[in-house]
Every structure is written in structure tokens, then in C-alpha cells.
Design an enzyme around this catalytic site. Structure first.
Site, PDB file in Angstrom:
ATOM      1  N   LEU A  10     -10.719  14.609  22.731  1.00 21.32           N
ATOM      2  CA  LEU A  10     -10.096  15.889  22.404  1.00 21.32           C
ATOM      3  C   LEU A  10     -10.240  16.895  23.546  1.00 21.32           C
ATOM      4  O   LEU A  10     -10.489  18.077  23.330  1.00 21.32           O
ATOM      5  CB  LEU A  10     -10.700  16.454  21.109  1.00 21.32           C
ATOM      6  N   MET A  13      -5.576  17.278  26.872  1.00 21.25           N
ATOM      7  CA  MET A  13      -4.430  16.478  26.443  1.00 21.25           C
ATOM      8  C   MET A  13      -4.577  16.013  24.999  1.00 21.25           C
ATOM      9  O   MET A  13      -3.654  16.174  24.183  1.00 21.25           O
ATOM     10  CB  MET A  13      -4.252  15.278  27.373  1.00 21.25           C
ATOM     11  N   GLY A  14      -5.698  15.427  24.665  1.00 24.78           N
ATOM     12  CA  GLY A  14      -5.897  14.936  23.300  1.00 24.78           C
ATOM     13  C   GLY A  14      -5.818  16.043  22.271  1.00 24.78           C
ATOM     14  O   GLY A  14      -5.202  15.883  21.210  1.00 24.78           O
ATOM     15  N   ASN A 102      -4.230   7.793  31.899  1.00 19.86           N
ATOM     16  CA  ASN A 102      -3.662   7.289  33.162  1.00 19.86           C
ATOM     17  C   ASN A 102      -4.363   6.004  33.600  1.00 19.86           C
ATOM     18  O   ASN A 102      -4.900   5.909  34.706  1.00 19.86           O
ATOM     19  CB  ASN A 102      -3.783   8.344  34.265  1.00 19.86           C
ATOM     20  N   SER A 128       3.390  12.247  30.257  1.00 20.42           N
ATOM     21  CA  SER A 128       3.463  13.260  31.306  1.00 20.42           C
ATOM     22  C   SER A 128       3.895  14.598  30.728  1.00 20.42           C
ATOM     23  O   SER A 128       4.672  14.661  29.779  1.00 20.42           O
ATOM     24  CB  SER A 128       4.455  12.833  32.398  1.00 20.42           C
ATOM     25  N   GLY A 130       1.393  17.404  31.161  1.00 19.08           N
ATOM     26  CA  GLY A 130       0.217  18.247  31.118  1.00 19.08           C
ATOM     27  C   GLY A 130      -0.080  18.728  29.709  1.00 19.08           C
ATOM     28  O   GLY A 130       0.506  18.265  28.724  1.00 19.08           O
ATOM     29  N   LYS A 182       4.543   5.267  34.634  1.00 20.41           N
ATOM     30  CA  LYS A 182       3.841   6.562  34.710  1.00 20.41           C
ATOM     31  C   LYS A 182       3.159   6.719  36.068  1.00 20.41           C
ATOM     32  O   LYS A 182       3.138   7.809  36.652  1.00 20.41           O
ATOM     33  CB  LYS A 182       2.814   6.666  33.583  1.00 20.41           C
ATOM     34  N   HIS A 185       5.811   7.625  38.473  1.00 21.98           N
ATOM     35  CA  HIS A 185       6.130   9.034  38.199  1.00 21.98           C
ATOM     36  C   HIS A 185       5.171   9.938  38.965  1.00 21.98           C
ATOM     37  O   HIS A 185       5.591  10.887  39.640  1.00 21.98           O
ATOM     38  CB  HIS A 185       6.025   9.304  36.693  1.00 21.98           C
ATOM     39  N   ASN A 186       3.873   9.629  38.892  1.00 26.40           N
ATOM     40  CA  ASN A 186       2.887  10.459  39.581  1.00 26.40           C
ATOM     41  C   ASN A 186       3.022  10.351  41.093  1.00 26.40           C
ATOM     42  O   ASN A 186       2.809  11.329  41.812  1.00 26.40           O
ATOM     43  CB  ASN A 186       1.474  10.049  39.151  1.00 26.40           C
ATOM     44  N   GLU A 189       5.757  12.551  42.018  1.00 27.96           N
ATOM     45  CA  GLU A 189       5.210  13.903  41.898  1.00 27.96           C
ATOM     46  C   GLU A 189       4.443  14.289  43.165  1.00 27.96           C
ATOM     47  O   GLU A 189       4.623  15.394  43.702  1.00 27.96           O
ATOM     48  CB  GLU A 189       4.296  13.944  40.681  1.00 27.96           C
ATOM     49  N   ARG A 285      -3.168  14.480  51.526  1.00 31.51           N
ATOM     50  CA  ARG A 285      -4.248  14.945  50.643  1.00 31.51           C
ATOM     51  C   ARG A 285      -5.602  14.472  51.179  1.00 31.51           C
ATOM     52  O   ARG A 285      -6.598  15.204  51.094  1.00 31.51           O
ATOM     53  CB  ARG A 285      -4.025  14.440  49.218  1.00 31.51           C
ATOM     54  N   HIS A 445       3.534 -17.547  65.569  1.00 27.96           N
ATOM     55  CA  HIS A 445       3.937 -17.350  64.171  1.00 27.96           C
ATOM     56  C   HIS A 445       5.377 -17.757  63.901  1.00 27.96           C
ATOM     57  O   HIS A 445       5.808 -17.780  62.755  1.00 27.96           O
ATOM     58  CB  HIS A 445       3.745 -15.876  63.781  1.00 27.96           C
TER      59      HIS A 445
END
Length: 462
Positions: A10, A13-14, A102, A128, A130, A182, A185-186, A189, A285, A445
Site C-alpha cells: 500500500l 501505487m498500491g 515493474n 503506467s 504514476g 511496460k 514503455h519506460n 520514457e 543518467r 572470421h
């Protein structure tokens, strides 16, 4: 009254998923390993009799209607396995566990296979949007057994954002497909956020934050209208309550991440799919996190790295962003298509785009013409007429922005990588024939010829 679903976990999100259902008069049971998270729901019971706050897992499971549906909203990784171990012996055959966190798609596939032996269904479900999306309507990407999805569909429908044409939920496919989509998706993002940050970084060479906010605000009245551009304008307008300066200027430049971008890059490398915009975003990042080293490096090089002051033509911004953001979506769609074929998931790219039309972080008006293009033709998005028209019209704007960043020494790796990706994608032949020759020289090769079939080796020193 038995609850239609139980939610474990909880946090933000929950909690908001539970509140979403409760306010729709759908009976919900809640449980948390953190007593303080249960306290807030205990206070709600007098106003919402359709909520059952459970103090132990036995009562929690017993409170659910058949087939029992348990939604997990806990931290991805080992915590998910621990919760599954705690509840699986309390569940019966054909009961359903919905992992809405996730989780990595390979973990989802492992868990689904293990629980299938016990007759329990496992739906790896990407959510998704938030906390606000969880409370008022999210984008939901469910993967796993189709019958289990059907048994849960009414709850997904209740939790989903109401898109322009259809609710933003769907059954993506079997196994870990929901969590894979998902994850991508991130990744998209990450890419779009980096592109917007780089554009801001260039514009701040010549404009104030309020002026840049106006530029992004104007962009949000065009085809580029999107959640991320909207919040970018709002962030740039916000003043700091403590210093009266622009709040964004008071925020550290160390960008955090939770790993889904890195997972996207790893999956793309394993499948052989180029996603350079997302790779650049993840890399930047990582660079941003090296604050101490960057500060020391700056003391050595200072402004010597700057060749000229950036002078951005604002008219280039729209075209550059439209081209680069479109190509970021294109890279993500290509990765999903490759994974679908590799894992035999049979994912519909059109369904994925529809789920992203509202509720999620990457929702944007641009997705409507992308959806139409995918409906009209089975060709890859990069070769579709609409994409060709966009790129032909606006590629010069992206070139101007990227070249300005290089000339001025302002780092813009996502913009430059996106441009290089497009240039490579439309070049035939590439100079990589030299690489094949080099590989054969030092490693024997072999290589393929342009004029006949087969593999060939050369004694280069003969």
C-alpha cells in the site's frame, strides 16, 4: 461481502489503485507488511464499507471471492518471490496472482511457470501513470494466461484510463509479454525525457526558464502535445519557495533511475535491435550520477570545451523534437516486434499503441497518427508514408539542433544518437564492410561477398 480483489502493498501505487476501486464501489481487501500503511485504510472503513482491512494473510485470502485475485504492488525483485511464497499455499487452483510492479519479464516467466505447476495463474501486468494514474486511470499491459485475464478484465477496465476510443488496458500476450512492453514503455520514457532535457540545455544558453516554459507551452498546442511536454513547461515555471529562484535551478543534476531503462538496453542488445536514443538516455543518467568526477573534470577543462555560444532558432525546435520523438517511439515498437517474434508472443503493435494513448507517462497526440500508420500498413514504421513525410520535412531541423550542440560543446547525446541512427538506417552501403575485412584479417572470421553467395576468407598478408 467477499472482496472482488485483494491488494498487497500500500505504497503510493498500491494505495491509489485501492482508492480507485473503492470509489467505484468495488469491494477491495487490503494488506501490507507495513503496519503504518494499513492505518490510513482503517480510518476509511467508516466511510467505505466496501473496504476490508486485513491484519494477517490468512484473513486477507479468506476475504476474497472465487477465483481469488491478489494484486501485488511490492518492490520488484526478491520481495515479489517472498510474497508469493507467503500466499501460494493459501490459494486454490485457478486463483490468480497479478504482479503489477515493474518486475523483469524473465522473472515473470519463471514465476508463471512455477505457479502453473500448482494450478495458480500469474499475470505479469505493467501499470503506467504514476500515483495519479493509479488513482484516476492508468495504462494497463497484462501478460499471461488469457482465461485469467478474462476473469480479471472487469477490474482492469475499472482501473484503466478511458482513452479516446477504448479503455487503456489490454491482454498483451502470454508469459512475460506484459512486463516486457511496460519495460519498453519506460525505455521510451527515458529517451523522450533525455531529448527534452537536452533541448532545455541548449535553450538555456540564450533564454530564461520562463521563456523556455513558454516555448514548451506553445509546443503543447501542436502535434507534440503530450504529458511529458506539458509537465516540462510546468516544471520550468515553478518558483522556489525558499530562494525565489526558479526551482529547477535549485535541483541537483544527478538523475536517478530504477533499472527499467537498463533492462531495455540489455534486451535490445540481446535481440540485436538498435535503440541508440534509449542507450544514450541511460548512459547520460549514469554520467549525471558521477557528480564528483564531473565537478573535478570541469575544474580542469572549464569553458575551454565550449567553442561557441549556442544560438538556437526556436523554429527548429518543433521539427527537431517531432522527428526525434517519433524515432524514439519507432525504436521501441521495433524492439517489441522483435521480442514478439523471438518469444512467439504474437503482440499487436496497434494494441500496444492504443494502451499508451492515455493514462501512461508517454501518452501523446503523436500516438494517434502512429496507430493509424500501423493499421494502414504492415511495413516497419520507419518506412511508412507518414513517417517518411515527417522525416523529409523536419530532418533539417534535427540536423541544425544536433550540429549546434556539437559546435557549442553542449552535450546532447540523445539528439545526436537519434540523428546518427536515422542516417545509418537509410544508408546503403554502410562503411562496415571495412569492419568485416578487419575481423577476417585478425580473426579469420570470414565475410560475405556482394556478388555471390557463400562465406569467404582471405590470406591478407599473402
Amino acid at each position: 461481502m467477499a472482496s472482488s480483489i485483494g491488494i498487497i502493498g500500500l505504497g503510493a501505487m498500491g494505495k491509489n489503485l485501492a482508492l480507485n476501486l473503492i470509489h467505484q464501489d468495488i469491494p477491495v481487501s487490503v494488506y501490507s507488511y507495513q503496519a503504518k500503511e494499513l492505518g490510513g485504510f482503517t480510518q476509511l472503513q467508516s466511510d467505505f464499507p466496501n473496504i476490508d482491512v486485513c491484519e494477517n494473510l490468512e484473513d486477507f485470502i479468506a476475504s476474497l471471492s472465487k477465483p481469488k485475485k491478489v494484486l501485488l504492488m511490492v518492490t520488484a525483485g526478491a520481495a515479489v518471490d517472498l510474497v508469493i511464497d507467503d500466499i501460494k499455499d493459501l490459494l486454490d487452483e485457478d486463483d490468480i496472482i497479478i504482479d503489477a510492479g515493474n518486475s523483469h519479464f524473465e522473472d515473470t516467466q519463471r514465476r508463471e511457470a512455477k505457479l502453473k505447476n500448482d494450478g495458480i495463474h500469474y499475470l505479469g501486468t505493467g501499470v503506467s501513470g504514476g500515483a495519479m494514474g493509479a488513482r484516476h486511470g492508468a495504462s494497463i499491459m497484462a501478460g499471461g494466461n488469457h482465461q485469467a485475464f478474462t476473469d480479471t478484465e472487469s477490474l482492469f477496465s475499472a482501473l484503466a484510463a478511458k482513452g479516446p476510443d477504448t479503455p487503456c488496458y489490454t491482454h498483451i500476450g502470454p508469459g512475460g509479454s506484459g512486463h516486457f512492453v511496460k519495460m519498453v514503455h519506460n525505455g521510451i520514457e527515458y529517451g523522450i525525457m533525455q531529448i527534452l532535457a537536452e533541448t532545455y540545455g541548449l535553450l538555456r544558453q540564450q533564454s530564461s526558464n520562463l521563456e523556455i516554459a513558454e516555448i514548451f507551452g506553445d509546443l503543447n498546442t501542436t502535434l507534440l502535445r503530450s504529458y511529458l511536454i506539458d509537465i516540462t513547461a510546468k516544471v520550468l515555471r515553478k518558483q522556489d519557495d525558499i530562494t525565489d529562484a526558479s526551482l529547477v535551478d535549485m535541483i541537483s543534476d544527478q538523475a536517478a533511475q530504477k533499472g527499467t531503462g537498463q533492462w531495455t538496453v540489455t534486451a535490445a542488445m540481446q535481440l540485436g535491435v538498435p535503440i541508440p536514443t534509449i542507450v544514450a538516455a541511460v548512459t547520460e543518467r549514469n554520467v549525471s550520477a558521477q557528480k564528483t568526477q564531473r565537478t573535478k573534470n570541469h575544474a580542469v577543462y572549464g569553458t575551454n570545451a565550449i567553442n561557441m555560444k549556442a544560438n538556437i532558432d526556436v523554429n527548429d525546435i518543433y521539427g527537431a523534437l517531432l522527428a526525434s520523438i517519433l524515432l524514439t517511439y519507432e525504436q521501441g515498437i521495433a524492439l517489441i516486434h522483435a521480442a514478439s517474434e523471438h518469444y512467439q508472443w504474437h503482440i499487436s503493435s496497434v494494441d500496444v499503441i492504443r494502451v499508451w494513448r492515455d493514462g501512461c507517462i508517454i501518452r501523446a497526440d503523436l500516438l494517434a497518427p502512429i496507430e493509424k500508420a500501423l493499421l494502414d500498413s504492415s511495413a516497419p514504421l520507419i518506412r511508412q508514408g507518414w513517417t517518411v513525410e515527417i522525416m523529409s520535412k523536419h530532418l533539417s531541423c534535427l540536423r541544425h539542433l544536433a550540429s549546434t550542440s556539437i559546435a557549442s560543446g553542449v552535450s546532447a547525446p540523445a539528439l545526436c544518437s537519434t540523428l546518427a541512427y536515422f542516417d545509418s538506417s537509410i544508408t546503403d552501403p554502410l562503411p562496415t564492410n571495412l569492419i568485416q575485412a578487419q575481423r577476417d584479417y585478425f580473426g579469420a572470421h570470414s565475410y560475405q561477398r556482394n556478388d555471390k553467395e557463400g562465406q569467404y576468407k582471405t590470406d591478407w598478408d599473402q
